[in-house]
Design an enzyme around this catalytic site. Structure first.
Site, PDB file in Angstrom:
ATOM      1  N   SER A   1       0.823  -1.209   0.000  1.00  0.00           N
ATOM      2  CA  SER A   1       0.000   0.000   0.000  1.00  0.00           C
ATOM      3  C   SER A   1       0.863   1.268   0.000  1.00  0.00           C
ATOM      4  CB  SER A   1      -0.961  -0.003   1.191  1.00  0.00           C
ATOM      5  OG  SER A   1      -0.252  -0.105   2.411  1.00  0.00           O
ATOM      6  N   ASN A   2       1.964   1.259   0.735  1.00  0.00           N
ATOM      7  CA  ASN A   2       2.851   2.429   0.706  1.00  0.00           C
ATOM      8  C   ASN A   2       3.583   2.537  -0.630  1.00  0.00           C
ATOM      9  OD1 ASN A   2       2.537   3.854   3.191  1.00  0.00           O
ATOM     10  ND2 ASN A   2       3.540   2.170   4.254  1.00  0.00           N
TER      11      ASN A   2
ATOM     12  N   ARG B   1      22.791 -13.399   4.616  1.00  0.00           N
ATOM     13  CA  ARG B   1      22.140 -12.178   4.141  1.00  0.00           C
ATOM     14  C   ARG B   1      23.065 -11.389   3.231  1.00  0.00           C
ATOM     15  NH1 ARG B   1      20.195  -8.657   9.006  1.00  0.00           N
ATOM     16  NH2 ARG B   1      22.015  -9.582  10.008  1.00  0.00           N
TER      17      ARG B   1
ATOM     18  N   MET C   1      10.517  -6.495   5.455  1.00  0.00           N
ATOM     19  CA  MET C   1      10.534  -7.104   6.787  1.00  0.00           C
ATOM     20  C   MET C   1      11.854  -7.781   7.133  1.00  0.00           C
ATOM     21  SD  MET C   1       7.651  -6.025   7.619  1.00  0.00           S
ATOM     22  CE  MET C   1       7.534  -6.765   9.245  1.00  0.00           C
ATOM     23  N   ARG C   2      12.954  -7.239   6.636  1.00  0.00           N
ATOM     24  CA  ARG C   2      14.253  -7.830   6.942  1.00  0.00           C
ATOM     25  C   ARG C   2      15.244  -6.758   7.376  1.00  0.00           C
ATOM     26  NH1 ARG C   2      14.688 -13.010   5.775  1.00  0.00           N
ATOM     27  NH2 ARG C   2      12.964 -13.908   4.613  1.00  0.00           N
ATOM     28  N   LEU C   3      16.039  -7.081   8.398  1.00  0.00           N
ATOM     29  CA  LEU C   3      17.132  -6.200   8.777  1.00  0.00           C
ATOM     30  C   LEU C   3      18.202  -6.214   7.698  1.00  0.00           C
ATOM     31  CD1 LEU C   3      17.604  -7.018  12.574  1.00  0.00           C
ATOM     32  CD2 LEU C   3      16.693  -4.907  11.591  1.00  0.00           C
ATOM     33  N   LEU C   4      18.859  -5.087   7.514  1.00  0.00           N
ATOM     34  CA  LEU C   4      19.880  -4.963   6.488  1.00  0.00           C
ATOM     35  C   LEU C   4      21.268  -4.994   7.108  1.00  0.00           C
ATOM     36  CD1 LEU C   4      18.305  -2.146   4.301  1.00  0.00           C
ATOM     37  CD2 LEU C   4      18.100  -4.617   4.013  1.00  0.00           C
TER      38      LEU C   4
ATOM     39  N   ASN D   1      13.095   4.439   5.959  1.00  0.00           N
ATOM     40  CA  ASN D   1      12.096   3.459   6.359  1.00  0.00           C
ATOM     41  C   ASN D   1      10.937   4.195   7.020  1.00  0.00           C
ATOM     42  OD1 ASN D   1      10.996   0.821   6.791  1.00  0.00           O
ATOM     43  ND2 ASN D   1      11.628   0.947   8.926  1.00  0.00           N
TER      44      ASN D   1
ATOM     45  N   HIS E   1       7.730   3.572   9.861  1.00  0.00           N
ATOM     46  CA  HIS E   1       7.365   2.669  10.952  1.00  0.00           C
ATOM     47  C   HIS E   1       6.092   3.191  11.623  1.00  0.00           C
ATOM     48  CE1 HIS E   1       8.127  -0.375  14.000  1.00  0.00           C
ATOM     49  NE2 HIS E   1       7.821   0.524  14.908  1.00  0.00           N
TER      50      HIS E   1
END
Length: 204
Positions: free
Chosen positions: A16-17, A69, A94-97, A111, A113
């Site tokens: 949606s964003n 990763r 939905m993943r940390l970088l 990002n 939130h």
């Protein structure tokens, strides 16, 4: 960054964003920013269909197919370089970088939130706030670092929890704020109207 800013959006779900950013770009509300790539770690997510309908290139991958990763991030980073990406936008990714992606785009990766950080970081932020019983929550746009929702705050907007409403109505109102606020912030970055001084950020 200035007119002609090339944007990559990372997303994992409904999108949606992503859709709100697409529409803002089409309507000239991203300060000349153009979304040229969607990166998605879930090839069956609906956001992929949104990108295809809009004619936006997609980079799809399955993290389980990689040992680390850093391995899939290196491939993504190479594609971002090939496309001369100026700005990276996380929109429900939905993943940390790791530093593989964060370092090259330091100060150029955003990002969004659904809480007033530093309150309620991580997953299900709206549910966390609702269960805690807060009277005010909201939306935060922040720069991305290697932590979970710990980057420098760029913009925030409060959302009051109305008497008698449920978590679904609160969620819907927070999403409305996200879809309005995010394009506004991206526009400022695309036009080069952002000044970062440590943990302090000025827009406009």
């Amino acid at each position: 960054m200035s007119q002609g800013c090339r944007i990559a959006v990372f997303a994992s779900g409904n999108g949606s964003n992503f859709q709100a950013l697409l529409e803002a770009s089409r309507e000239g509300r991203l300060g000349g920013g153009e979304i040229v790539l969607l990166v998605c770690d879930k090839p069956n997510a609906f956001v992929v269909e949104r990108a295809r309908q809009a004619g936006v290139e997609t980079y799809l991958f399955r993290p389980k197919e990689y040992a680390r990763r850093e391995d899939y991030e290196a491939e993504i980073a190479a594609r971002l370089t090939e496309l001369e990406i100026d700005l990276v936008i996380l929109a429900g990714y939905m993943r940390l970088l790791t530093p593989v992606l964060v370092s090259p785009y330091a100060g150029r990766m955003l990002n969004i939130h659904p809480s007033l950080l530093p309150a309620f970081p991580g997953t299900d932020a709206i549910g966390q706030a609702w269960n805690y019983g807060v009277k005010v929550t909201g939306v935060t746009v922040h720069l991305v670092d290697e932590g979970m929702d710990t980057g420098t705050i760029v913009a925030q907007e409060a959302v009051t929890v109305e008497p008698g409403e449920d978590v679904d109505s609160l969620t819907a109102r927070i999403h409305q704020v996200e879809q309005r606020l995010y394009p506004q912030v991206v526009k400022q970055f695309a036009k080069g109207r952002v000044r970062v001084n440590g943990r302090k950020v000025e827009l406009g």
